[in-house]
Design an enzyme around this catalytic site. Structure first.
Site, PDB file in Angstrom:
ATOM      1  N   ASP A 314       0.722  -1.279  -0.082  1.00  0.00           N
ATOM      2  CA  ASP A 314       0.001   0.091   0.032  1.00  0.00           C
ATOM      3  C   ASP A 314       0.978   1.335   0.049  1.00  0.00           C
ATOM      4  O   ASP A 314       1.925   1.376   0.588  1.00  0.00           O
ATOM      5  CB  ASP A 314      -0.823   0.151   1.072  1.00  0.00           C
ATOM      6  CG  ASP A 314      -1.667   1.180   1.308  1.00  0.00           C
ATOM      7  OD1 ASP A 314      -2.625   1.591   0.508  1.00  0.00           O
ATOM      8  OD2 ASP A 314      -1.473   1.766   2.308  1.00  0.00           O
ATOM      9  N   GLU A 367       1.125  -0.357  -5.053  1.00  0.00           N
ATOM     10  CA  GLU A 367       0.160   0.601  -5.411  1.00  0.00           C
ATOM     11  C   GLU A 367       1.018   1.724  -5.369  1.00  0.00           C
ATOM     12  O   GLU A 367       1.177   2.370  -4.331  1.00  0.00           O
ATOM     13  CB  GLU A 367      -0.799   0.690  -4.326  1.00  0.00           C
ATOM     14  CG  GLU A 367      -1.836   1.699  -4.621  1.00  0.00           C
ATOM     15  CD  GLU A 367      -2.634   2.662  -3.409  1.00  0.00           C
ATOM     16  OE1 GLU A 367      -3.604   3.319  -3.484  1.00  0.00           O
ATOM     17  OE2 GLU A 367      -1.908   2.348  -2.405  1.00  0.00           O
TER      18      GLU A 367
END
EC number: 2.4.1.18
Length: 634
Positions: A314, A367
């Protein structure tokens, strides 16, 4: 009452590795471990707290009394406190009571390496083991084949707390999900699930992205073995499991990692590097060897003990740039005067190298929302070493285009075609993720323009375009049946909508798109290679039509794809094609079964020796309204 017995699981080699930032199985040494010592059952505790004056284990076994069970500090300046406490059983709740050398501050901390935690809002750690009789040997033996980048990768993103709820708005347990979720994902045809963070977190509105228990699956849905059953069942159904992993930041909750021993132990001591302004959270010190060991050990822990097949990392962009979400004067350039965080870059490269060298057939996914180069390229050629990267540019440009009324689309076709100018610079995954259905953005379905019929035709068009565009795919739960409301983490998805034909039609479409993706090698064999894609025509702005070829290893597998982005039926629409023969329609997003208008190419189309689109041959096709049609030579 039994006192602490001096004992260690660490060797000198372990300590040297830890200090050097190269110990990647710390979970076998630090934390609470049920062992037998001199014929007595109990628990070995070990915690890293180098600036502590004393560390006590407190819990329900000693009425949470400080000083009753003080650990011993190691002599080797490692900062590790350890000891064996007899007769403590599995299930015992505990914390570390730490008296700091910094002004005598006393803190009560959860175990950073705990395998299990109390159910929030309670915050204690729980003594536990990780025993489980795995039944996924078939999957594990063939995982490399399933997880290879030249195989289908269709990911269903799930928030376990709100996918479906039981009566009274109760969470489904891991064991209930092992039945309901597994059968649903298999029926839908997804190849993988991606779980939004399941590591223990205190605050529900964080959706799991503010982690405290890095080594513990959240107890909201059951115990660690229950989560293992869920993974096991998914594997037995032939479905891979990806976990969201959050090394980018952590909350400053009193029982967490922040200011752990009275010092900036896990977080960077410089506030400009150690505090995240967006999330009001703390940032790891990626240049500290012991912290690197902690984080990489954590990644390997999930792959090892929980048989996880991939980690989606993330907020990588927030890690890479020193000036991320910071104004002038709030950040300091690196030693070369640049804005890149060199410690982070080094950490991410090592993380990927260690993961890929220790586990065959797994993938890491970044990401990463910027143009940082070579995110998904090997470290030995200067890349960060990830297997894939989310294609955020495609997501934003495509959704921006689809929100436009069809009459204006001819002026904005470049929004669609631009992605192909950089589509093969990385191994891209196309995401329509949870971030796109919150905070007033509307659901994907509700964002589509037009009346109800057009909205759902547009939605089917969007998904069909996504599945035929080069790259892997990710779809957030609810999107597969056209959820109309924004995602609400406190409630179940609106499953009742499936009684309506428009929603049921979208669900049937996704099933068939997954089947198409998995059954047509041209859609996956070269999904990350420019050799797998060729434009036919991207410049028919007036009709808002694009056409392209997807290619597999064998020319016989090649597909011709035509997208019509208006509601006008285009009869006798001519496109250039590569060779003589006949084209048959193998997929049409306007089929009646999807609640479409059923404008179809009912018979095979004869290719003519009539030059068009710069090719020697061409064919006339019928293009349904707001549709993707897929053709194959027969």
């Amino acid at each position: 009452m039994s006192k602490v017995i001096s004992h260690s699981l660490f060797t000198d080699f372990d300590i040297n590795l830890f200090k050097a930032g190269k110990h990647f199985q710390l979970y076998e040494k630090l934390g609470a471990h049920l062992i037998e010592l001199n014929g007595v059952q109990g628990v070995y505790f070990a915690v890293w707290a180098p600036t502590a004056h004393s560390v006590s284990v407190v819990g329900d076994f000693n009425f949470w009394t400080q000083g009753e069970h003080e650990l011993f500090v190691r002599w080797d300046s490692s900062g590790i406190w350890e000891g064996f406490i007899p007769n403590i059983p599995k299930g015992t709740t505990y914390k570390y009571k730490i008296l700091s050398n910094n002004g005598g501050l006393i803190t009560e901390k959860a175990d950073p390496f705990a395998f299990y935690c109390e159910k929030p809002p309670h915050t204690a750690s729980v003594v536990w083991d990780l025993n489980h009789n795995w039944e996924d040997s078939k999957w594990m033996k063939t995982r490399k084949e399933h997880n290879d980048l030249n195989k289908p990768y269709s990911v269903y993103e799930v928030h376990l707390g709100s996918w479906k709820r039981a009566e009274g708005n109760r969470f489904l347990s891991y064991l209930e999900l092992a039945e309901d979720l597994v059968s649903y994902v298999k029926e839908m045809g997804f190849t993988h699930v991606e779980f939004m963070p399941i590591m223990e977190y205190p605050y529900d509105p964080s959706w799991g992205y503010q982690l405290v228990g890095y080594f513990a699956p959240t107890s909201r849905f059951g115990n660690p073995q229950d989560f293992m059953v869920l993974v096991d069942k998914l594997h037995q159904a032939g479905i891979g499991v990806i976990l969201d992993w959050v090394p980018s930041h952590f909350p400053d909750d009193a029982h967490g990692l922040g200011y752990f021993d009275g010092s900036n132990l896990y977080e960077h001591p410089d506030r400009r590097k150690g505090y995240h302004p967006d999330w009001k959270s703390l940032v790891f010190n990626y240049g500290r060897n012991e912290v690197r060991s902690f984080l990489i050990s954590n990644a390997l822990f999930w792959l090892h003990y929980y048989h996880i097949d991939g980690l989606r990392v993330d907020a990588v962009a927030s890690m890479l740039y020193l000036d991320y979400s910071r104004n002038d004067g709030e950040w300091e350039p690196n030693i070369f005067g640049g804005r890149e965080n060199l410690d982070t870059i080094s950490f991410l490269k090592e993380f990927n190298e260690v993961v890929y060298s220790n586990f065959e057939g797994v993938q890491t996914i970044a990401e990463e929302s910027t143009s940082f180069p070579m995110v998904s390229r090997p470290t030995d050629v200067g890349g960060l070493g990830f297997g894939m990267k989310w294609m955020m540019g495609w997501m934003h440009d495509t959704l921006k285009y689809f929100q436009k009324a069809t009459v204006y689309r001819k002026y904005h076709q470049n929004d669609l075609t631009f992605s192909m100018t950089y589509a093969f610079t990385e191994n891209f995954m196309l995401p329509l993720s949870h971030d796109e259905v919150v905070y007033g953005k509307k659901s994907i379905a509700d964002r589509m323009p037009g009346d109800e019929w057009q909205k759902f035709a547009n939605l089917r068009l969007l998904y069909s375009y996504m599945f035929t565009h080069p790259g892997a795919n990710l779809l957030f739960m609810g999107g597969e049946f056209g959820q109309m409301a924004e995602w609400n983490f406190q409630e179940s998805l609106d499953w009742h909508l499936l009684q309506y034909a428009v929603h049921n039609g979208v669900q049937e479409l996704i099933k068939d798109l997954n089947l198409l993706y998995k059954s047509q090698p041209a859609l996956y064999e070269k999904q990350f290679s420019p050799e797998g894609f060729e434009w036919i025509n991207y410049s028919d702005h007036q009709n808002a039509v694009i056409s392209y070829i997807r290619k597999g290893n064998e020319p016989k597998d090649n597909l011709i794809i035509v997208c019509n982005f208006t509601q006008i039926v285009r009869k006798n629409y001519r496109i250039g094609v590569p060779k003589k023969g006949k084209l048959t329609e193998i997929f049409n997003s306007d089929f009646k079964k999807y609640n479409g208008s059923n404008v179809v190419n009912t018979v095979a189309t004869e290719v003519e020796s009539s030059p068009y689109d710069g090719r020697d041959y061409s064919a006339e096709l019928v293009l349904p309204p707001l549709s993707v049609t897929v053709f194959k030579y027969i």
